[in-house]
Write a protein that holds these residues in place. Structure first.
Motif, PDB file in Angstrom:
ATOM      1  N   THR A   7       0.219   4.358  13.121  1.00  0.00           N
ATOM      2  CA  THR A   7      -0.414   4.693  11.479  1.00  0.00           C
ATOM      3  C   THR A   7      -0.772   5.506  11.595  1.00  0.00           C
ATOM      4  OG1 THR A   7      -2.620   3.042  11.790  1.00  0.00           O
ATOM      5  CG2 THR A   7      -0.181   1.986  11.510  1.00  0.00           C
ATOM      6  N   ILE A   8      -1.048   5.673  10.177  1.00  0.00           N
ATOM      7  CA  ILE A   8      -1.803   7.137   9.203  1.00  0.00           C
ATOM      8  C   ILE A   8      -2.178   7.059   8.525  1.00  0.00           C
ATOM      9  CG2 ILE A   8      -1.711   9.697   8.232  1.00  0.00           C
ATOM     10  CD1 ILE A   8      -0.847   9.802  11.209  1.00  0.00           C
ATOM     11  N   THR A   9      -3.874   7.641   8.350  1.00  0.00           N
ATOM     12  CA  THR A   9      -4.446   6.361   6.881  1.00  0.00           C
ATOM     13  C   THR A   9      -4.895   7.466   6.304  1.00  0.00           C
ATOM     14  OG1 THR A   9      -5.142   5.066   7.913  1.00  0.00           O
ATOM     15  CG2 THR A   9      -6.708   5.420   5.481  1.00  0.00           C
ATOM     16  N   ILE A  10      -3.922   7.969   4.991  1.00  0.00           N
ATOM     17  CA  ILE A  10      -4.788   8.960   4.793  1.00  0.00           C
ATOM     18  C   ILE A  10      -6.346   8.546   3.188  1.00  0.00           C
ATOM     19  CG2 ILE A  10      -2.687   9.857   4.476  1.00  0.00           C
ATOM     20  CD1 ILE A  10      -1.728   8.943   1.662  1.00  0.00           C
ATOM     21  N   TYR A  11      -7.172   8.790   2.048  1.00  0.00           N
ATOM     22  CA  TYR A  11      -7.856   8.924   1.475  1.00  0.00           C
ATOM     23  C   TYR A  11      -7.579   9.254  -0.005  1.00  0.00           C
ATOM     24  CZ  TYR A  11      -8.878   7.974   6.259  1.00  0.00           C
ATOM     25  OH  TYR A  11      -9.148   7.379   7.608  1.00  0.00           O
ATOM     26  N   LYS A  12      -7.966   8.718  -0.885  1.00  0.00           N
ATOM     27  CA  LYS A  12      -7.978   9.771  -2.093  1.00  0.00           C
ATOM     28  C   LYS A  12      -9.972   8.778  -3.104  1.00  0.00           C
ATOM     29  CE  LYS A  12      -6.074   9.169  -6.943  1.00  0.00           C
ATOM     30  NZ  LYS A  12      -7.064  10.377  -6.403  1.00  0.00           N
ATOM     31  N   ALA A  13     -10.747   9.261  -3.290  1.00  0.00           N
ATOM     32  CA  ALA A  13     -11.762   9.514  -4.166  1.00  0.00           C
ATOM     33  C   ALA A  13     -10.998   8.736  -5.164  1.00  0.00           C
ATOM     34  CB  ALA A  13     -12.316   9.884  -3.817  1.00  0.00           C
ATOM     35  N   GLY A  26      -0.564  -1.136  -8.001  1.00  0.00           N
ATOM     36  CA  GLY A  26      -0.276   0.102  -6.437  1.00  0.00           C
ATOM     37  C   GLY A  26      -0.304   1.070  -7.993  1.00  0.00           C
ATOM     38  N   PHE A  27       0.500   2.591  -7.015  1.00  0.00           N
ATOM     39  CA  PHE A  27       0.525   3.843  -8.106  1.00  0.00           C
ATOM     40  C   PHE A  27       1.824   3.735  -8.829  1.00  0.00           C
ATOM     41  CE2 PHE A  27      -1.875   4.230  -4.209  1.00  0.00           C
ATOM     42  CZ  PHE A  27      -2.749   5.188  -4.296  1.00  0.00           C
ATOM     43  N   GLN A  28       1.731   3.622  -9.897  1.00  0.00           N
ATOM     44  CA  GLN A  28       2.229   3.960 -11.367  1.00  0.00           C
ATOM     45  C   GLN A  28       2.423   5.725 -11.900  1.00  0.00           C
ATOM     46  OE1 GLN A  28       4.601   1.172 -11.333  1.00  0.00           O
ATOM     47  NE2 GLN A  28       3.050   0.574  -9.722  1.00  0.00           N
ATOM     48  N   PRO A  29       3.936   5.896 -12.129  1.00  0.00           N
ATOM     49  CA  PRO A  29       3.791   7.337 -12.780  1.00  0.00           C
ATOM     50  C   PRO A  29       2.709   7.487 -14.082  1.00  0.00           C
ATOM     51  CG  PRO A  29       5.409   6.454 -12.207  1.00  0.00           C
ATOM     52  CD  PRO A  29       4.750   5.240 -11.733  1.00  0.00           C
ATOM     53  N   LEU A  66      -9.957   5.151  -1.501  1.00  0.00           N
ATOM     54  CA  LEU A  66      -9.124   4.342  -1.188  1.00  0.00           C
ATOM     55  C   LEU A  66      -8.081   4.455  -0.002  1.00  0.00           C
ATOM     56  CD1 LEU A  66      -7.778   1.908  -3.143  1.00  0.00           C
ATOM     57  CD2 LEU A  66      -6.026   4.357  -4.019  1.00  0.00           C
ATOM     58  N   GLU A  67      -8.273   3.582   1.159  1.00  0.00           N
ATOM     59  CA  GLU A  67      -7.393   4.545   2.151  1.00  0.00           C
ATOM     60  C   GLU A  67      -6.225   3.268   2.015  1.00  0.00           C
ATOM     61  OE1 GLU A  67      -9.883   2.990   5.377  1.00  0.00           O
ATOM     62  OE2 GLU A  67     -11.945   4.394   4.665  1.00  0.00           O
ATOM     63  N   VAL A  68      -5.425   3.777   2.270  1.00  0.00           N
ATOM     64  CA  VAL A  68      -3.672   3.605   2.841  1.00  0.00           C
ATOM     65  C   VAL A  68      -3.114   4.453   4.242  1.00  0.00           C
ATOM     66  CG1 VAL A  68      -1.613   3.589   1.614  1.00  0.00           C
ATOM     67  CG2 VAL A  68      -3.240   4.422   0.422  1.00  0.00           C
ATOM     68  N   THR A  69      -2.664   2.500   4.974  1.00  0.00           N
ATOM     69  CA  THR A  69      -2.442   2.865   6.109  1.00  0.00           C
ATOM     70  C   THR A  69      -1.139   3.112   5.792  1.00  0.00           C
ATOM     71  OG1 THR A  69      -4.317   1.878   6.480  1.00  0.00           O
ATOM     72  CG2 THR A  69      -2.546   2.310   7.800  1.00  0.00           C
ATOM     73  N   ILE A  70      -0.020   3.884   7.041  1.00  0.00           N
ATOM     74  CA  ILE A  70       1.131   4.356   6.483  1.00  0.00           C
ATOM     75  C   ILE A  70       2.085   4.357   7.924  1.00  0.00           C
ATOM     76  CG2 ILE A  70       3.068   6.209   6.001  1.00  0.00           C
ATOM     77  CD1 ILE A  70       0.399   7.290   3.633  1.00  0.00           C
ATOM     78  N   ASP A  71       3.006   4.077   8.285  1.00  0.00           N
ATOM     79  CA  ASP A  71       3.597   3.693  10.025  1.00  0.00           C
ATOM     80  C   ASP A  71       3.900   5.488   9.357  1.00  0.00           C
ATOM     81  OD1 ASP A  71       5.667   2.673  11.622  1.00  0.00           O
ATOM     82  OD2 ASP A  71       6.654   4.379  10.335  1.00  0.00           O
ATOM     83  N   PHE A 107       2.845   0.212   1.959  1.00  0.00           N
ATOM     84  CA  PHE A 107       1.543   0.161   2.585  1.00  0.00           C
ATOM     85  C   PHE A 107       0.223  -0.205   2.168  1.00  0.00           C
ATOM     86  CE2 PHE A 107       4.832   3.122   3.724  1.00  0.00           C
ATOM     87  CZ  PHE A 107       5.638   2.267   5.413  1.00  0.00           C
ATOM     88  N   PRO A 108      -0.450  -0.679   2.806  1.00  0.00           N
ATOM     89  CA  PRO A 108      -1.976  -1.447   2.550  1.00  0.00           C
ATOM     90  C   PRO A 108      -1.967  -0.715   2.023  1.00  0.00           C
ATOM     91  CG  PRO A 108      -0.770  -2.523   5.266  1.00  0.00           C
ATOM     92  CD  PRO A 108       0.045  -0.799   4.629  1.00  0.00           C
ATOM     93  N   THR A 109      -3.179  -1.541   1.158  1.00  0.00           N
ATOM     94  CA  THR A 109      -4.403  -0.205   0.851  1.00  0.00           C
ATOM     95  C   THR A 109      -5.967  -1.425   0.578  1.00  0.00           C
ATOM     96  OG1 THR A 109      -3.321   0.940  -0.634  1.00  0.00           O
ATOM     97  CG2 THR A 109      -4.809   0.984  -1.747  1.00  0.00           C
ATOM     98  N   ILE A 110      -7.184  -0.417   1.054  1.00  0.00           N
ATOM     99  CA  ILE A 110      -8.016  -1.155   0.766  1.00  0.00           C
ATOM    100  C   ILE A 110      -9.222  -0.467   0.049  1.00  0.00           C
ATOM    101  CG2 ILE A 110      -8.027  -2.802   2.800  1.00  0.00           C
ATOM    102  CD1 ILE A 110      -9.551  -0.768   4.018  1.00  0.00           C
ATOM    103  N   LEU A 111     -10.030  -0.588  -0.224  1.00  0.00           N
ATOM    104  CA  LEU A 111     -10.902   0.494  -1.081  1.00  0.00           C
ATOM    105  C   LEU A 111     -12.307   0.317  -0.616  1.00  0.00           C
ATOM    106  CD1 LEU A 111     -11.646   2.187  -3.714  1.00  0.00           C
ATOM    107  CD2 LEU A 111     -12.244  -0.390  -5.152  1.00  0.00           C
ATOM    108  N   LYS A 112     -13.024   0.791   0.065  1.00  0.00           N
ATOM    109  CA  LYS A 112     -14.359   1.003   0.105  1.00  0.00           C
ATOM    110  C   LYS A 112     -15.272   1.692  -0.296  1.00  0.00           C
ATOM    111  CE  LYS A 112     -12.481   0.807   4.974  1.00  0.00           C
ATOM    112  NZ  LYS A 112     -12.222   1.106   6.998  1.00  0.00           N
ATOM    113  N   PRO A 113     -16.325   1.065  -0.599  1.00  0.00           N
ATOM    114  CA  PRO A 113     -16.866   1.396  -1.330  1.00  0.00           C
ATOM    115  C   PRO A 113     -17.655   2.901  -1.541  1.00  0.00           C
ATOM    116  CG  PRO A 113     -18.169   0.076  -0.801  1.00  0.00           C
ATOM    117  CD  PRO A 113     -16.869  -0.257  -0.239  1.00  0.00           C
ATOM    118  N   GLU A 114     -17.356   3.533   0.001  1.00  0.00           N
ATOM    119  CA  GLU A 114     -17.963   4.964   0.372  1.00  0.00           C
ATOM    120  C   GLU A 114     -16.869   5.354   0.790  1.00  0.00           C
ATOM    121  OE1 GLU A 114     -22.206   4.422   2.911  1.00  0.00           O
ATOM    122  OE2 GLU A 114     -22.709   3.722   1.301  1.00  0.00           O
TER     123      GLU A 114
END
Length: 114
Positions: A7-13, A26-29, A66-71, A107-114
């Protein structure tokens, strides 16, 4: 459960108030409008080894990272070609077009406070 070798994890503030809605819907246009020249309709993440860039933005946005873990195979096929240097630095940003939101939303998405 996805294991880290595959897996790969990508991040978004996240901007204030957007975190819980993205987790739920989820992500909506509609959340990433296309309105040139100011809004390109893309959702900007930072690439796997650039989490510090998301943390830097979180200092201003203050809604967590936000962390999204992708295959890994899916990442390599759909998202890796989008990687580009962030403002000429070593860190990589990942501008994800709306057409890939359905893939991202799988893919699984989690939100971490920092």
């Amino acid at each position: 459960m996805l294991d880290s070798a595959h897996t790969i994890t990508i991040y978004k503030a996240l901007q204030k108030g957007k975190g819980q809605r993205l987790l739920k819907d989820g992500f909506q246009p509609a959340d990433f409008p296309y309105s040139p020249p100011n809004a390109d309709g893309k959702c900007y993440f930072v690439a796997p080894n650039s989490r510090s860039l998301a943390e830097e933005y979180n200092k201003y946005y203050k809604d967590g990272v936000l962390e999204v873990t992708i295959d890994r195979k899916i990442y390599d096929e759909y998202f890796k070609p989008l990687e580009k240097p962030y403002q000429g630095k070593l860190q990589l940003e990942l501008p994800i077009p709306q057409s890939l939101f359905p893939v991202l939303n799988q893919f699984p998405t989690i939100l971490k406070p920092e």
